[in-house]
Design an enzyme around this catalytic site. Structure first.
Site, PDB file in Angstrom:
ATOM      1  N   GLU A   8      26.611  -7.584  43.558  1.00 40.01           N
ATOM      2  CA  GLU A   8      26.012  -8.192  42.362  1.00 40.01           C
ATOM      3  C   GLU A   8      26.030  -7.209  41.193  1.00 40.01           C
ATOM      4  OE1 GLU A   8      24.951 -11.270  42.036  1.00 40.01           O
ATOM      5  OE2 GLU A   8      24.654 -12.003  44.097  1.00 40.01           O
TER       6      GLU A   8
ATOM      7  N   HIS B 127      30.994 -18.325  41.711  1.00 39.69           N
ATOM      8  CA  HIS B 127      30.170 -18.835  40.614  1.00 39.69           C
ATOM      9  C   HIS B 127      30.896 -18.532  39.302  1.00 39.69           C
ATOM     10  CE1 HIS B 127      26.665 -18.282  43.592  1.00 39.69           C
ATOM     11  NE2 HIS B 127      27.165 -19.504  43.665  1.00 39.69           N
TER      12      HIS B 127
ATOM     13  N   GLU C 134      29.979 -16.183  36.291  1.00 40.80           N
ATOM     14  CA  GLU C 134      29.809 -14.744  36.537  1.00 40.80           C
ATOM     15  C   GLU C 134      31.134 -14.027  36.282  1.00 40.80           C
ATOM     16  OE1 GLU C 134      26.435 -16.103  39.751  1.00 40.80           O
ATOM     17  OE2 GLU C 134      28.148 -14.960  40.481  1.00 40.80           O
TER      18      GLU C 134
HETATM   19 ZN    ZN Z   1      26.813 -15.660  42.078  1.00 43.37          ZN
END
Ligand code: ZN
Length: 375
Positions: free
Chosen positions: A335, A166, A169
């Site tokens: 994350e 992504h 990010e």
């Molecule tokens: Zn992501």
């Protein structure tokens, strides 16, 4: 007063920008997609005058809850990225700035440039047991770059780490930089000890097209790469296709997929509890890795994160689930927050490039305690 986004990763649309006290902006969608959340622009103006910004239409952005308690990231020199307090009413993010200089950058998170990415790759290859290789091209003709670190041997564990599926990010790139620094530092025994037992396959940027275009979540064709792992294609997701092909050749004993989360103000990991082959051994491995990371750094916690998948309910089109199932190996999505890690909050910087970098170094160190159990 002028507003620019005519640069790499730039993303903003001007609705109104005639007076400093009433600047209204919108974020462009990813190409051929409905996702939007990443913004990056430059304001050129008269310093020492109050500017009122309104970022509009965020109720329909990819993660509306991401704007709650979010403070804008800003910089005068593109080195130091500090926070500008913001207020969110459910649809509009408002923030006020009195610029100290005539030119000022604003972004969703500290950007990570293609030049810096190339520096990272080429400084890594100067290490004697690191090889840089281009697996192929993206739809925009950018490189999918793989670093192989360590001398390959059948007996060694195969550790795959990828980032930036992504593209918005960017903390994933800062994380990768820290992780590579530590792994390649010949004076750091952690890296040397890991390389005695493992070969690392590292793809620091899975989505260079999206990174350059200023996307939040997709590649040039509007494809979310982290939903492509079951059946990628050269036509729409060559990034995943090429990396997956190589994984199937090398095998995988540990996989980490590095991301940022818009909404949750903590570092956390998401594992494989929902994959069909999940068993006691896998659960024990996951727990041991998390315990190691908890011991190493207060920047990690395991109380806040995603709801766990019910048994058998994992989405196998996501990288972590697909790899965990395919190779029966430890696999985590890592994350980091866009806001802050609320156990160790920093009002001036929030979650930052420096902390992402240090977290990458710490996550690397957490591999060592589980190394012997990986296969
Ligand atoms: Zn992501």
């Amino acid at each position: 007063m002028k507003i620019f986004s005519n640069f790499e990763s730039g993303n903003i649309r001007i609705v109104k920008a005639e007076q400093p006290d009433d600047i209204r902006l919108q974020i462009n969608k990813d190409n051929q997609s409905e996702f939007y959340q990443w913004f990056y622009f430059r304001l050129e103006t008269q310093a020492q005058v109050e500017h009122n910004f309104a970022l509009l239409d965020l109720a329909k952005s990819a993660y509306p809850e991401g704007w709650k308690d979010y403070d804008v990231v800003a910089s005068y020199d593109r080195e130091e990225w500090f926070r500008v307090p913001a207020q969110f009413d459910g649809d509009t993010l408002r923030f006020q700035v009195m610029p100290e200089q005539c030119s000022m950058y604003f972004a969703y998170f500290a950007p990570y440039s293609c030049d810096r990415h190339q520096d990272l790759l080429h400084q890594a290859q100067m290490n004697y047991n690191c090889t840089l290789e281009t697996l192929g091209s993206t739809l925009d003709c950018n490189d999918i770059s793989l670093l192989t670190i360590g001398e390959p041997a059948d007996s060694k564990k195969k550790i795959w780490i990828i980032g930036r599926q992504h593209p918005g990010e960017t903390m994933a790139s800062w994380f990768m930089e820290g992780l590579l620094q530590r792994l390649l530092d010949e004076t750091d025994t952690v890296g040397r000890a890991l390389l005695d037992e493992a070969v690392f396959y590292i793809v620091p940027n899975m989505n260079p097209d999206g990174s350059i275009r200023g996307h939040l979540r997709t590649n040039a064709a509007g494809i979310n790469l982290n939903r492509e792992w079951q059946s990628p294609s050269l036509e729409q997701s060559p990034e995943v296709f090429l990396v997956r092909e190589r994984m199937l050749r090398t095998g995988v004993d540990l996989f980490l997929d590095i991301h940022g989360d818009e909404a949750i103000p903590y570092n956390f990991v998401a594992g494989c509890e929902g994959i069909p082959s999940y068993d006691e051994r896998h659960a024990r491995l996951e727990n041991n890795f998390k315990q190691a990371l908890l011991t190493i750094t207060p920047e990690f916690q395991d109380d806040y994160g995603y709801d766990k998948d019910a048994p058998g309910q994992a989405n196998l089109s996501m990288a972590t689930a697909w790899v965990g199932e395919q190779f029966h190996c430890l696999a985590f999505t890592v994350e980091m927050p866009f806001k802050d890690h609320n156990l160790q909050p920093d009002a001036f910087y929030g979650w930052s490039p420096e902390r992402s970098l240090a977290f990458g170094q710490d996550v690397l160190a957490a591999i060592r305690p589980v190394m012997a159990q990986l296969r």
